[in-house]
Write an enzyme that holds these catalytic residues in place. Structure first.
Site, PDB file in Angstrom:
ATOM      1  N   ASP A 135      -9.773   9.827  -1.811  1.00  0.00           N
ATOM      2  CA  ASP A 135      -9.774   9.254  -2.427  1.00  0.00           C
ATOM      3  C   ASP A 135     -10.305   7.568  -2.495  1.00  0.00           C
ATOM      4  O   ASP A 135     -10.389   6.400  -3.164  1.00  0.00           O
ATOM      5  CB  ASP A 135      -7.743   9.098  -2.542  1.00  0.00           C
ATOM      6  CG  ASP A 135      -7.566   7.497  -2.947  1.00  0.00           C
ATOM      7  OD1 ASP A 135      -7.134   7.834  -4.161  1.00  0.00           O
ATOM      8  OD2 ASP A 135      -6.868   7.048  -1.906  1.00  0.00           O
ATOM      9  N   VAL A 157     -10.600   0.232  -8.057  1.00  0.00           N
ATOM     10  CA  VAL A 157     -11.915  -0.030  -8.019  1.00  0.00           C
ATOM     11  C   VAL A 157     -12.282   0.701  -9.764  1.00  0.00           C
ATOM     12  O   VAL A 157     -13.477  -0.014  -9.570  1.00  0.00           O
ATOM     13  CB  VAL A 157     -12.203   1.918  -7.382  1.00  0.00           C
ATOM     14  CG1 VAL A 157     -13.364   2.193  -8.241  1.00  0.00           C
ATOM     15  CG2 VAL A 157     -12.014   2.314  -5.802  1.00  0.00           C
ATOM     16  N   VAL A 202      -2.621   2.870  -5.776  1.00  0.00           N
ATOM     17  CA  VAL A 202      -3.567   1.839  -6.721  1.00  0.00           C
ATOM     18  C   VAL A 202      -4.903   1.512  -6.354  1.00  0.00           C
ATOM     19  O   VAL A 202      -5.229   1.014  -7.520  1.00  0.00           O
ATOM     20  CB  VAL A 202      -2.786   0.306  -6.760  1.00  0.00           C
ATOM     21  CG1 VAL A 202      -1.168   1.103  -7.032  1.00  0.00           C
ATOM     22  CG2 VAL A 202      -2.848  -0.372  -5.577  1.00  0.00           C
ATOM     23  N   ARG A 203      -5.259   2.289  -6.133  1.00  0.00           N
ATOM     24  CA  ARG A 203      -6.755   2.024  -5.185  1.00  0.00           C
ATOM     25  C   ARG A 203      -7.426   2.634  -6.512  1.00  0.00           C
ATOM     26  O   ARG A 203      -8.297   1.784  -6.183  1.00  0.00           O
ATOM     27  CB  ARG A 203      -7.175   3.652  -4.104  1.00  0.00           C
ATOM     28  CG  ARG A 203      -8.470   3.308  -4.120  1.00  0.00           C
ATOM     29  CD  ARG A 203      -8.971   3.915  -2.365  1.00  0.00           C
ATOM     30  NE  ARG A 203      -8.576   3.744  -1.460  1.00  0.00           N
ATOM     31  CZ  ARG A 203      -7.838   3.535  -0.426  1.00  0.00           C
ATOM     32  NH1 ARG A 203      -7.267   4.292  -0.702  1.00  0.00           N
ATOM     33  NH2 ARG A 203      -7.443   3.859   1.073  1.00  0.00           N
ATOM     34  N   ALA A 204      -7.474   3.570  -7.517  1.00  0.00           N
ATOM     35  CA  ALA A 204      -7.949   3.776  -8.695  1.00  0.00           C
ATOM     36  C   ALA A 204      -8.335   2.355  -9.386  1.00  0.00           C
ATOM     37  O   ALA A 204      -9.431   2.454 -10.505  1.00  0.00           O
ATOM     38  CB  ALA A 204      -7.393   4.692  -9.244  1.00  0.00           C
TER      39      ALA A 204
END
Length: 338
Positions: free
Chosen positions: A163, A249, A244-246
């Site tokens: 991830d 990015v 919320v990393r997606a």
């Protein structure tokens, strides 16, 4: 170019790898995207593409990280004796310092120790390498393009590490006859005379390098507008990604895509272009979001939709059973009317 070494294969001469090329360019424009993970079998030009990308950068740094690398070799070291005797901090640069404003390439990253992978991704996401030893600290910028490759037959990364890679590209092992022919033709031409071949693409390489520099200069002025936030949130919610990393990015990647296009603003087309690169390794195969927010839905939960796409099943550990051939979707047996 070092005359004692042949030139790297030109980035603009790569054939059949447009998605990989885009992912690498996006991360070059904004290294804080968090690197690119490339999955594919041997012979799919993973290392060739990485070396070719380094040739577009001003300093051309290409640093290879061996699997036997130690943490000290990676981050560098501090001379504690000099610090104690003369109160002077002496720093011995590691691979992070050498790769600054260049490419750090990790082949078979899935076989690297988890602690080193964590460290790689931390520095890549922050752009700063910090070293602390016995109360003495030192830091230096480490804005680098992290490129990791892996062959799925040799094991998988833990989902937590997977991830943390910004973008993901899966290279197909099976190519069409025209694609194979195009790749072989340019490779044979390059091997026959690398210098003459590179000269043919020199103008294209110069133009692309200038485009990258212009995009890097334009990037900070491009705002994350309300529409882009909403579009990204909807896509990440639909993919049932964790955290919320997606979202972060995808917004960065879309902004870099707009900068490469020479625009001072983001459009939906930028988000659409990068969405799968961001979601392919994060999409949940175990949970599908409801069609309406839970607080307003009185419907019974629907059966989970299954997909045969490897992209959507990424991250799930394979069952330890003998290989199974692909199975088409089953249809219920007809029932007899009474």
């Amino acid at each position: 170019m070092n005359p004692s070494f042949p030139p790297a294969f030109p980035f603009t001469a790569l054939q059949g790898q447009s998605l990989l090329q885009m992912a690498l360019l996006l991360t070059t424009v904004d290294p804080l995207i968090g690197g690119v993970l490339i999955e594919g079998p041997r012979g799919t030009a993973k290392s060739t593409a990485a070396r070719a990308l380094a040739g577009l950068l001003p300093n051309g740094h290409f640093v290879n990280l061996p699997l036997s690398t130690t943490e000290e070799q990676l981050v560098g070291s501090l001379d504690l004796e000099a610090a104690l005797q003369s109160s002077e901090v002496r720093f011995r640069p590691g691979l992070f310092a050498r790769a600054h404003e260049g490419v750090l390439y990790v082949d078979e990253v899935n076989l690297l120790a988890d602690g080193l992978v964590d460290l790689l991704l931390d520095v890549c996401a922050s752009g700063i390498n910090r070293i602390e030893r016995d109360g003495i600290s030192h830091s230096h910028p480490a804005r680098l393009v992290l490129i990791g490759t892996m062959n799925p037959e040799e094991g998988a990364l833990r989902p937590q590490l997977l991830d943390r890679f910004g973008l993901f590209v899966r290279l197909e092992a099976r190519l069409s006859p025209p694609e194979r022919e195009a790749i072989v033709r340019v490779r044979l031409a390059f091997d026959a005379d690398p210098i003459a071949f590179s000269r043919q693409y020199a103008a294209n390489e110069t133009a692309l390098a200038a485009r990258i520099a212009q995009a890097q200069a334009l990037l900070p002025s491009i705002a994350f507008d309300d529409l882009s936030h909403a579009q990204v949130a909807e896509r990440c919610y639909a993919a049932a990604v964790e955290g919320v990393r997606a979202d972060l990015v995808m917004l960065r990647a879309a902004r870099a895509h707009a900068a490469l296009a020479g625009r001072a603003y983001m459009e939906v087309v930028d988000i659409e272009a990068v969405a799968e690169l961001v979601l392919a390794h994060r999409r949940s195969s175990q949970q599908q979001p409801p069609e309406t927010p839970p607080s307003h839905s009185n419907q019974q939960p629907q059966p989970e939709a299954h997909s045969n796409s490897d992209m959507e099943n990424w991250g799930a550990l394979p069952p330890e059973t003998p290989p199974i051939t692909s199975v088409k979707s089953l249809r219920p047996l007809p029932t007899k009317k009474v």
